[in-house]
Structures are given as structure tokens and as C-alpha cells.
Scaffold this motif. Structure first.
Motif, PDB file in Angstrom:
ATOM      1  N   GLU A 269     -78.937  25.607  -4.827  1.00  0.00           N
ATOM      2  CA  GLU A 269     -78.093  24.556  -5.789  1.00  0.00           C
ATOM      3  C   GLU A 269     -78.526  24.994  -7.227  1.00  0.00           C
ATOM      4  N   PHE A 270     -79.436  25.548  -7.701  1.00  0.00           N
ATOM      5  CA  PHE A 270     -78.989  25.746  -8.949  1.00  0.00           C
ATOM      6  C   PHE A 270     -79.377  27.600  -9.333  1.00  0.00           C
ATOM      7  N   PRO A 271     -77.891  28.230  -9.565  1.00  0.00           N
ATOM      8  CA  PRO A 271     -77.949  28.957  -9.092  1.00  0.00           C
ATOM      9  C   PRO A 271     -79.163  29.976 -10.511  1.00  0.00           C
ATOM     10  N   ASP A 272     -79.418  29.244 -11.589  1.00  0.00           N
ATOM     11  CA  ASP A 272     -79.458  29.654 -12.585  1.00  0.00           C
ATOM     12  C   ASP A 272     -81.868  29.584 -12.409  1.00  0.00           C
ATOM     13  N   ILE A 273     -82.125  29.977 -11.604  1.00  0.00           N
ATOM     14  CA  ILE A 273     -83.212  29.628 -10.865  1.00  0.00           C
ATOM     15  C   ILE A 273     -84.280  28.947 -12.277  1.00  0.00           C
ATOM     16  N   LYS A 274     -85.023  27.658 -12.018  1.00  0.00           N
ATOM     17  CA  LYS A 274     -85.791  26.861 -12.617  1.00  0.00           C
ATOM     18  C   LYS A 274     -87.458  27.699 -12.387  1.00  0.00           C
ATOM     19  N   SER A 275     -87.940  27.380 -13.192  1.00  0.00           N
ATOM     20  CA  SER A 275     -89.238  28.063 -13.528  1.00  0.00           C
ATOM     21  C   SER A 275     -90.287  26.852 -13.225  1.00  0.00           C
ATOM     22  N   CYS A 276     -90.310  25.617 -12.909  1.00  0.00           N
ATOM     23  CA  CYS A 276     -91.640  24.796 -12.582  1.00  0.00           C
ATOM     24  C   CYS A 276     -90.576  24.007 -12.149  1.00  0.00           C
ATOM     25  N   VAL A 277     -91.421  23.807 -10.959  1.00  0.00           N
ATOM     26  CA  VAL A 277     -90.296  22.798 -10.040  1.00  0.00           C
ATOM     27  C   VAL A 277     -91.564  21.999  -9.287  1.00  0.00           C
ATOM     28  N   ALA A 278     -91.255  20.604  -8.773  1.00  0.00           N
ATOM     29  CA  ALA A 278     -92.661  19.206  -8.266  1.00  0.00           C
ATOM     30  C   ALA A 278     -91.942  19.807  -7.192  1.00  0.00           C
ATOM     31  N   VAL A 279     -92.487  19.929  -6.116  1.00  0.00           N
ATOM     32  CA  VAL A 279     -92.354  19.250  -5.144  1.00  0.00           C
ATOM     33  C   VAL A 279     -93.444  18.689  -4.274  1.00  0.00           C
ATOM     34  N   ALA A 280     -92.723  17.539  -3.452  1.00  0.00           N
ATOM     35  CA  ALA A 280     -93.343  16.209  -3.328  1.00  0.00           C
ATOM     36  C   ALA A 280     -93.384  16.949  -1.524  1.00  0.00           C
ATOM     37  N   VAL A 281     -94.540  16.434  -1.286  1.00  0.00           N
ATOM     38  CA  VAL A 281     -95.136  17.342   0.152  1.00  0.00           C
ATOM     39  C   VAL A 281     -96.110  15.933   1.150  1.00  0.00           C
ATOM     40  N   TRP A 282     -95.390  15.978   2.378  1.00  0.00           N
ATOM     41  CA  TRP A 282     -95.354  14.658   2.954  1.00  0.00           C
ATOM     42  C   TRP A 282     -97.430  14.806   3.571  1.00  0.00           C
ATOM     43  N   ASP A 283     -97.959  13.718   3.318  1.00  0.00           N
ATOM     44  CA  ASP A 283    -100.103  14.053   3.520  1.00  0.00           C
ATOM     45  C   ASP A 283     -99.762  14.517   4.455  1.00  0.00           C
ATOM     46  N   SER A 289     -95.740  27.334   0.634  1.00  0.00           N
ATOM     47  CA  SER A 289     -95.820  28.413  -0.427  1.00  0.00           C
ATOM     48  C   SER A 289     -95.319  29.415  -1.035  1.00  0.00           C
ATOM     49  N   GLU A 290     -95.917  30.473  -1.962  1.00  0.00           N
ATOM     50  CA  GLU A 290     -95.319  30.286  -2.969  1.00  0.00           C
ATOM     51  C   GLU A 290     -94.767  32.085  -2.575  1.00  0.00           C
ATOM     52  N   GLY A 291     -95.142  32.580  -1.619  1.00  0.00           N
ATOM     53  CA  GLY A 291     -94.733  33.987  -1.055  1.00  0.00           C
ATOM     54  C   GLY A 291     -93.488  34.452  -1.150  1.00  0.00           C
ATOM     55  N   GLY A 292     -93.263  35.555  -2.089  1.00  0.00           N
ATOM     56  CA  GLY A 292     -91.824  35.898  -1.669  1.00  0.00           C
ATOM     57  C   GLY A 292     -90.781  35.152  -2.979  1.00  0.00           C
ATOM     58  N   HIS A 293     -91.421  34.669  -3.924  1.00  0.00           N
ATOM     59  CA  HIS A 293     -90.631  33.239  -4.430  1.00  0.00           C
ATOM     60  C   HIS A 293     -91.061  33.549  -6.434  1.00  0.00           C
ATOM     61  N   PRO A 294     -91.367  34.715  -7.208  1.00  0.00           N
ATOM     62  CA  PRO A 294     -92.508  34.847  -7.866  1.00  0.00           C
ATOM     63  C   PRO A 294     -91.726  34.383  -9.022  1.00  0.00           C
ATOM     64  N   SER A 295     -90.123  33.700  -9.226  1.00  0.00           N
ATOM     65  CA  SER A 295     -89.938  32.984 -10.187  1.00  0.00           C
ATOM     66  C   SER A 295     -89.894  32.145 -10.472  1.00  0.00           C
ATOM     67  N   VAL A 296     -90.360  31.607  -9.130  1.00  0.00           N
ATOM     68  CA  VAL A 296     -90.734  29.927  -9.315  1.00  0.00           C
ATOM     69  C   VAL A 296     -91.595  29.293  -9.477  1.00  0.00           C
ATOM     70  N   HIS A 297     -92.613  28.911 -10.209  1.00  0.00           N
ATOM     71  CA  HIS A 297     -93.797  27.918 -10.032  1.00  0.00           C
ATOM     72  C   HIS A 297     -93.148  26.628  -9.571  1.00  0.00           C
ATOM     73  N   PHE A 298     -94.077  26.648  -7.722  1.00  0.00           N
ATOM     74  CA  PHE A 298     -94.281  25.419  -7.310  1.00  0.00           C
ATOM     75  C   PHE A 298     -95.564  24.453  -7.109  1.00  0.00           C
ATOM     76  N   GLU A 299     -95.473  23.076  -7.804  1.00  0.00           N
ATOM     77  CA  GLU A 299     -96.801  22.476  -7.638  1.00  0.00           C
ATOM     78  C   GLU A 299     -96.444  21.281  -6.663  1.00  0.00           C
ATOM     79  N   GLU A 300     -97.440  21.182  -5.966  1.00  0.00           N
ATOM     80  CA  GLU A 300     -96.783  20.275  -5.288  1.00  0.00           C
ATOM     81  C   GLU A 300     -97.693  18.836  -5.245  1.00  0.00           C
ATOM     82  N   VAL A 301     -97.165  18.168  -4.889  1.00  0.00           N
ATOM     83  CA  VAL A 301     -97.572  16.116  -4.798  1.00  0.00           C
ATOM     84  C   VAL A 301     -96.798  15.828  -3.380  1.00  0.00           C
TER      85      VAL A 301
END
Length: 364
Positions: A269-283, A289-301
Motif C-alpha cells: 500500500e506504500f509505494p515509497d516503501i518505508k524503512s522501519c516497520v513494527a510488525v505485531a505477531v501472534w505469540d 523473515s526479512e530475507g529478500g527484502h533488504p530495504s525494510v527493517h522489521f521488528e517484531e512485537v
């Protein structure tokens, strides 16, 4: 003065809050759902202070909070004298719901008594009422000996507060606001709202912790969803109630939901892909996995897969993440099921209202 040094309020502080309400002032206080910004429900000037402080549209109705009657060892608590000054008629079903779920996170909408102020009903012929299940709220209401209108103690359309600190951060520009600290709210999302004003059936206007299935199991009363074929034509013009606007509960950071395993679809949804994304994940899920997507930094919550615990922590999580400087927040879509309808409702409205322009969206 802010009176929030300890979760257990002294009688002196409660008395001060009662005097403040009586003098037409505002008091923030805890309920089991979220913190409310309270005013005397019989004082139009005080009610207008709420709309001004929150930036809330004046046609958006408020909920009246009432104290539970003293039981005095009665086998059956008599709610009729408590409700009589506010409502035009009390059905058998209404009393059944009240006796089963009050005090608690259930708001009921009635046809209003003629003495109820239009300022709190948004000009409608109905009034929304509940009795909160929090000892500080009950003590405040008992001592005040009157109704208190109390929407969530935050700026209109923003994330609801579940701690006294949240309220302080929302209203730093109101230095004299009295805040009663009752610790963290247990339920964490706003009350279920049931409309009884049609007289012949109950309609769910806002989902919450108390579900239609629980209501049916405990009372035998069937709660209809808006627009159900066997509900009356009144559904076409549903009663306006708190939290019913499309944009609500919204963080300033863009918020989106993703289907299971479809995080990248949400990012698209965000063509100008953002660099820092917080992703909530079920416990219960494995790590992303961030593999193959070097432009985006995920951090799990990690978020709980139990619906009640998820609800109790939802606003706390959104507030914390909103303050951490993320470019985007992603939450998993809640599972199908009535017990998840309350948080699904809040997340959908929060997503729609989120982003830097959320203030203007919330008012549209």
C-alpha cells in the motif's frame, strides 16, 4: 491539581473530585474499560467543557455513568430508582440485562426521560447509560449522587487511555485537571453498546467484551445485528453512539492490518516503501523473515492470541508504538469469532483514522 500519586485514592481526593464535578469542573477517572473524562450530566456548561477539551463534535452523544444501588443485604438489587430519572420506560428485558451485567462493560440505550439534556444525547431522543465496574468509579459516583457523562479521556479520534499517565499526556494543556489514578484498565476497550430504544428487540451498536452469545446464554435475550432481516426498519437509521465513527482510536503513525502470512501485501500500500516497520505477531506464530527484502527493517512485537488479553493490551501497544518513531505499524487481522469482534472493530477504525492526517480524518 493532579491527584495521581497512588492507584488507591484517599477519601479526601474522592471528595475533591466530587466537589469539582459539583462546581462544573472536569474529572478524569478510571473504569474497567478505559479512563473517562467526567462532567456532571445535569450541567450543560460542564458538558460543553468535555466537547471543548476533547475537540469532540457536539452532536456525538455521551454515555451517562451511574452508581450501583447499595445492596444492604438485599437478595435482588433494585435498579429501577437509579434509572427512573433518566429513561422513559424500562422493559423486562432491560432489567434482566441490568441485573445480569451491571456494574460492568455493557452500555444500554433507552428512550430518554424529558429531563435529560440534549447536550449529552446529541439531540437524539435516546440516552446511553452504564454502571462501571471499577471501585474508584463507583465510589466517585456514589458520593456525587448523580449521573456523570464520561467519554474516553483523550483527544477526539485518538487512541483511548488505559492509564492515568495516558490521560496526563493527552491533556498537558489543562494543568488543573483532576485525575484519579486507578492503575491500568482491566478490560482495555470500550463497553459493548446495546440499543433497547425500539422496545421490541435489542440491537448491537458497538461490540465489546460482552458478546451477544454471552448475553443470550445468561439472559435468553437475542441481540440482533444492525440490518438483520428480522429486525425492524428502525435499523436503517441507527442510533448514534460513542465510538461509531469510521475513524477512531487512531495513532498518528500509519496502521494497517495484514492477513496471515501476508505482511508484504500490507506493505505494498506504500509505494515509497518505508524503512522501519513494527510488525505485531501472534505469540503462537513463528518469527518473521526479512530475507529478500533488504530495504525494510522489521521488528517484531509479540501480541497475545487470547482475545481478552489482546483487548486489555491493545491501546497500550498502539500508544507505545506510536511514540517509538516507526514509519508503519502492522497488526495481524483478528481471527473470526464473536470474542474478537470488539478488537476487530477498534483496529479497523484505528487503521482508517491513522496517519499524520488522522486528526482531520477523525472529524470528517
Amino acid at each position: 491539581m493532579s491527584a495521581d500519586s497512588t492507584p488507591l485514592q484517599s477519601f479526601a481526593v474522592i471528595n475533591e473530585a466530587v466537589q469539582t464535578l459539583g462546581n462544573g469542573g472536569l474529572v478524569a477517572f478510571p473504569t474497567e474499560t478505559v479512563y473517562g473524562l467526567g462532567a456532571d450530566a445535569k450541567n450543560p456548561e460542564a458538558i460543553n467543557k468535555i466537547f471543548s477539551a476533547k475537540g469532540r463534535p457536539s452532536n456525538h452523544p455521551l454515555i451517562v455513568h451511574l452508581a450501583a444501588p447499595d445492596q444492604l443485604d438485599q437478595a435482588q438489587v433494585d435498579w429501577v430508582p437509579v434509572l427512573a430519572p433518566w429513561v422513559r420506560d424500562l422493559s423486562e428485558d432491560a432489567l434482566k440485562l441490568v441485573n445480569t451485567f451491571w456494574p460492568g462493560p455493557l452500555t444500554l440505550v433507552f428512550r430518554k426521560d424529558k429531563s435529560v439534556l440534549n447536550e449529552l444525547t446529541g439531540g437524539q431522543d435516546t440516552v446511553a447509560i452504564r454502571s462501571p465496574a471499577h471501585p474508584i468509579a463507583q465510589e466517585l459516583l456514589r458520593q456525587f449522587k448523580g449521573g456523570v457523562v464520561a467519554p474516553s479521556a483523550n483527544r477526539f479520534g485518538k487512541v483511548s487511555p488505559t492509564s492515568a499517565a495516558d490521560v496526563r499526556s493527552e491533556f498537558e494543556d489543562i494543568p488543573g485537571l483532576l485525575i484519579l489514578d486507578g492503575g491500568d484498565c482491566e478490560v482495555g476497550i470500550e463497553s459493548t453498546i446495546i440499543d433497547l430504544s425500539s422496545g421490541d428487540h435489542a440491537i448491537l451498536l458497538r461490540p465489546g467484551l460482552i458478546t451477544p452469545s454471552e448475553i443470550f446464554a445468561k439472559t435468553g435475550i437475542r441481540v440482533h445485528l444492525p440490518g438483520e432481516s428480522n429486525a425492524s426498519e428502525q435499523d436503517a437509521t441507527l442510533t448514534r453512539v460513542s465510538g461509531s465513527l469510521r475513524a477512531h482510536y487512531a495513532p498518528t503513525t500509519p496502521l494497517r492490518m495484514y492477513a496471515s502470512g501476508r505482511v508484504l501485501d500490507a506493505l505494498s500500500e506504500f509505494p515509497d516503501i518505508k524503512s522501519c516497520v513494527a510488525v505485531a505477531v501472534w505469540d503462537s506464530d513463528s518469527s518473521l523473515s526479512e530475507g529478500g527484502h533488504p530495504s525494510v527493517h522489521f521488528e517484531e512485537v509479540i501480541v497475545p492470541s487470547d482475545s481478552a488479553i489482546f483487548a486489555s493490551r491493545l491501546y497500550r501497544s498502539l500508544r507505545d508504538l506510536d511514540q517509538q518513531g516507526w514509519d508503519l505499524i502492522l497488526f495481524p487481522e483478528p481471527p473470526v469469532g464473536e470474542e474478537w469482534d470488539g478488537v476487530r472493530d477498534r483496529l479497523q477504525r484505528a487503521c482508517f483514522g491513522s496517519g499524520p492526517s488522522s486528526s482531520s480524518q477523525a472529524n470528517s
